[in-house]
Design an enzyme around this catalytic site. Structure first.
Site, PDB file in Angstrom:
ATOM      1  N   ARG A  59      17.847 -28.894  25.937  1.00 42.38           N
ATOM      2  CA  ARG A  59      17.470 -27.892  24.926  1.00 42.38           C
ATOM      3  C   ARG A  59      17.858 -26.492  25.405  1.00 42.38           C
ATOM      4  O   ARG A  59      18.283 -25.657  24.626  1.00 42.38           O
ATOM      5  CB  ARG A  59      15.976 -27.973  24.623  1.00 42.38           C
ATOM      6  N   GLN A  91       5.934 -19.193  18.203  1.00 43.64           N
ATOM      7  CA  GLN A  91       5.638 -20.482  18.847  1.00 43.64           C
ATOM      8  C   GLN A  91       6.920 -21.066  19.427  1.00 43.64           C
ATOM      9  O   GLN A  91       6.883 -22.084  20.115  1.00 43.64           O
ATOM     10  CB  GLN A  91       5.080 -21.472  17.814  1.00 43.64           C
ATOM     11  N   ASN A  92       8.049 -20.411  19.127  1.00 38.76           N
ATOM     12  CA  ASN A  92       9.336 -20.980  19.529  1.00 38.76           C
ATOM     13  C   ASN A  92       9.636 -20.678  20.992  1.00 38.76           C
ATOM     14  O   ASN A  92       9.319 -19.600  21.494  1.00 38.76           O
ATOM     15  CB  ASN A  92      10.459 -20.425  18.645  1.00 38.76           C
ATOM     16  N   ASP A  94      12.830 -20.902  22.060  1.00 40.57           N
ATOM     17  CA  ASP A  94      14.211 -20.412  22.136  1.00 40.57           C
ATOM     18  C   ASP A  94      14.207 -18.892  22.312  1.00 40.57           C
ATOM     19  O   ASP A  94      13.153 -18.248  22.278  1.00 40.57           O
ATOM     20  CB  ASP A  94      15.009 -20.840  20.880  1.00 40.57           C
ATOM     21  N   HIS A 109       4.003 -20.105  23.287  1.00 39.75           N
ATOM     22  CA  HIS A 109       4.218 -21.452  23.828  1.00 39.75           C
ATOM     23  C   HIS A 109       5.243 -21.467  24.974  1.00 39.75           C
ATOM     24  O   HIS A 109       5.782 -22.519  25.297  1.00 39.75           O
ATOM     25  CB  HIS A 109       4.674 -22.418  22.722  1.00 39.75           C
ATOM     26  N   CYS A 117       7.113 -22.297  39.067  1.00 37.58           N
ATOM     27  CA  CYS A 117       7.085 -23.028  40.343  1.00 37.58           C
ATOM     28  C   CYS A 117       5.657 -23.479  40.621  1.00 37.58           C
ATOM     29  O   CYS A 117       4.752 -22.655  40.781  1.00 37.58           O
ATOM     30  CB  CYS A 117       7.603 -22.147  41.480  1.00 37.58           C
ATOM     31  N   CYS A 136      12.908 -22.835  44.547  1.00 35.09           N
ATOM     32  CA  CYS A 136      12.300 -21.650  43.927  1.00 35.09           C
ATOM     33  C   CYS A 136      12.821 -20.393  44.628  1.00 35.09           C
ATOM     34  O   CYS A 136      12.852 -20.331  45.862  1.00 35.09           O
ATOM     35  CB  CYS A 136      10.781 -21.752  44.066  1.00 35.09           C
ATOM     36  N   SER A 178       4.676 -25.216  10.232  1.00 36.59           N
ATOM     37  CA  SER A 178       4.022 -26.233   9.402  1.00 36.59           C
ATOM     38  C   SER A 178       2.501 -26.077   9.377  1.00 36.59           C
ATOM     39  O   SER A 178       1.835 -26.708   8.578  1.00 36.59           O
ATOM     40  CB  SER A 178       4.369 -27.630   9.929  1.00 36.59           C
ATOM     41  N   GLU A 204       8.385 -24.979   2.446  1.00 40.61           N
ATOM     42  CA  GLU A 204       7.442 -25.759   1.627  1.00 40.61           C
ATOM     43  C   GLU A 204       6.040 -25.307   2.003  1.00 40.61           C
ATOM     44  O   GLU A 204       5.877 -24.673   3.048  1.00 40.61           O
ATOM     45  CB  GLU A 204       7.609 -27.259   1.944  1.00 40.61           C
TER      46      GLU A 204
HETATM   47  P1  OAD Z   1       7.314 -27.668  12.626  1.00 42.41           P
HETATM   48  O1  OAD Z   1       8.552 -28.474  12.831  1.00 42.41           O
HETATM   49  O2  OAD Z   1       6.012 -28.380  12.657  1.00 42.41           O
HETATM   50  O3  OAD Z   1       7.390 -26.944  11.213  1.00 42.41           O
HETATM   51  C1  OAD Z   1       8.521 -26.229  10.809  1.00 42.41           C
HETATM   52  C2  OAD Z   1       8.250 -25.678   9.415  1.00 42.41           C
HETATM   53  O4  OAD Z   1       9.376 -24.892   9.051  1.00 42.41           O
HETATM   54  C3  OAD Z   1       8.047 -26.734   8.333  1.00 42.41           C
HETATM   55  O5  OAD Z   1       6.933 -26.387   7.520  1.00 42.41           O
HETATM   56  C4  OAD Z   1       9.347 -26.654   7.520  1.00 42.41           C
HETATM   57  O6  OAD Z   1       9.142 -26.914   6.138  1.00 42.41           O
HETATM   58  C5  OAD Z   1       9.731 -25.208   7.715  1.00 42.41           C
HETATM   59  N1  OAD Z   1      11.177 -24.953   7.597  1.00 42.41           N
HETATM   60  C6  OAD Z   1      12.209 -25.771   7.904  1.00 42.41           C
HETATM   61  N2  OAD Z   1      13.382 -25.170   7.682  1.00 42.41           N
HETATM   62  C7  OAD Z   1      13.101 -23.932   7.210  1.00 42.41           C
HETATM   63  C8  OAD Z   1      13.898 -22.821   6.781  1.00 42.41           C
HETATM   64  N3  OAD Z   1      15.233 -22.846   6.800  1.00 42.41           N
HETATM   65  N4  OAD Z   1      13.242 -21.697   6.369  1.00 42.41           N
HETATM   66  C9  OAD Z   1      11.892 -21.650   6.344  1.00 42.41           C
HETATM   67  N5  OAD Z   1      11.106 -22.664   6.722  1.00 42.41           N
HETATM   68  C10 OAD Z   1      11.690 -23.782   7.158  1.00 42.41           C
HETATM   69  O7  OAD Z   1       7.376 -26.475  13.685  1.00 42.41           O
HETATM   70  P2  OAD Z   1       6.204 -25.505  14.184  1.00 42.41           P
HETATM   71  O8  OAD Z   1       5.217 -25.234  13.108  1.00 42.41           O
HETATM   72  O9  OAD Z   1       6.862 -24.358  14.832  1.00 42.41           O
HETATM   73  O10 OAD Z   1       4.660 -26.701  20.278  1.00 42.41           O
HETATM   74  O11 OAD Z   1       5.521 -26.389  15.304  1.00 42.41           O
HETATM   75  C11 OAD Z   1       4.457 -25.847  16.030  1.00 42.41           C
HETATM   76  C12 OAD Z   1       4.449 -26.349  17.446  1.00 42.41           C
HETATM   77  O12 OAD Z   1       4.484 -27.775  17.467  1.00 42.41           O
HETATM   78  C13 OAD Z   1       5.675 -25.972  18.254  1.00 42.41           C
HETATM   79  O13 OAD Z   1       5.616 -24.688  18.814  1.00 42.41           O
HETATM   80  C14 OAD Z   1       5.693 -26.995  19.332  1.00 42.41           C
HETATM   81  C15 OAD Z   1       5.375 -28.222  18.506  1.00 42.41           C
HETATM   82  O14 OAD Z   1       4.787 -29.233  19.161  1.00 42.41           O
HETATM   83  C16 OAD Z   1       4.896 -26.897  21.578  1.00 42.41           C
HETATM   84  O15 OAD Z   1       5.959 -27.278  22.037  1.00 42.41           O
HETATM   85  C17 OAD Z   1       3.714 -26.582  22.431  1.00 42.41           C
END
Ligand code: OAD
Length: 233
Positions: A59, A91-92, A94, A109, A117, A136, A178, A204
């Site tokens: 990733r 939460q991203n 990247d 996150h 380390c 490290c 989401s 959505e």
């Molecule tokens: P999700 O994959 O759960 O949700 C992504 C949301 O973005 C969904 O509601 C999609 O409908 C929406 N989506 C997709 N494409 C889109 C676009 N082009 N424009 C607008 N919306 C779009 O991702 P997160 O909510 O970020 O945690 O997930 C939360 C956490 O769960 C992450 O940070 C990660 C994961 O487990 C950890 O790694 C700790």
């Protein structure tokens, strides 16, 4: 939106989707072919560190193949030009917000491009391959660097700062998430409880859609620049 001085923006995987970074909750329930508990938990790391390190190495390497999209760039513009308070909480893991120009930014996150380390507790920028078990830079111990990423069961970063910003903001905007993972999923109710207006920009309705004053459905690459234009007038 008049009388707004202080803004908190929460972003999730949806804001990076148009850059080609996969979201988490696909229709098959898998995340890049893995169950989340096989790659994103402390147990998974204890059980099979090679699998987990390799997953995050891939990733991290993928970040070199993607670029910020219009939504990241619009938030970078908001960051540069908004005269009031602003905190972008992502939460991203990247680095597309940074590359899109955001500076008033917090990674709750963690970050793919940081290592932690476990021997000396140092957290530092990292851009190599953890599966090679590098040493490290701080303490010299080899093989103890894990991704500086908050896994399930671990505490997200900077929650006090986030809670303070939510309590003080006039507007809370949630983009591309989401609403399935707490504590971020509860930010809308926290901000609303303190009197903020709340807006959702998502493809959505999220799981917490009913808690927002307003929801706009569509692609982040369209909705976010339009909203930033509104804010900057
Ligand atoms: P999700 O994959 O759960 O949700 C992504 C949301 O973005 C969904 O509601 C999609 O409908 C929406 N989506 C997709 N494409 C889109 C676009 N082009 N424009 C607008 N919306 C779009 O991702 P997160 O909510 O970020 O945690 O997930 C939360 C956490 O769960 C992450 O940070 C990660 C994961 O487990 C950890 O790694 C700790």
């Amino acid at each position: 939106m008049t009388d707004i001085q202080s803004i908190v923006v929460l972003t999730g995987a949806g804001i990076s989707a148009e850059s080609g970074v996969p979201t988490f909750r696909g229709p098959d329930g898998l995340w890049e072919g893995h169950r989340v508990e096989d790659v994103a938990t402390p147990d998974a790391y204890a059980r099979d560190p090679d699998l987990v390190l390799d997953f995050y190495d891939q990733r991290r390497a993928n970040l070199d193949r993607v670029t910020p999209n219009e939504a990241h760039e619009a938030l970078g513009r908001l960051d540069a030009e908004w005269p009031g308070e602003l905190l972008i909480v992502t939460q991203n893991v990247d680095d597309l917000h940074e590359r899109g120009g955001a500076t008033r930014l917090l990674h709750m996150h963690g970050e793919l491009k940081k290592g932690w380390c476990l021997a000396c507790d140092a957290r530092a920028p990292f851009d190599g391959t953890m599966a090679d078990r590098p040493a490290c830079a701080s303490c010299g111990t080899a093989g103890q660097i894990r991704p500086d990423i908050v896994w399930f069961g671990e505490m997200p970063y900077e929650m006090d700062r986030i809670d303070d910003a939510l309590a003080a903001c006039d507007l809370f905007v949630s983009i591309g998430t989401s609403g399935a993972v707490y504590p971020a999923a509860g930010f809308v109710q926290g901000a609303r409880h303190h009197g903020a207006r709340t807006l959702e920009l998502n493809l959505e309705p999220s799981e917490g859609s009913i808690f927002f004053h307003e929801s706009r459905m569509g692609r982040a690459g369209e909705l976010v620049p339009a909203w930033v234009d509104e804010m900057l007038g």
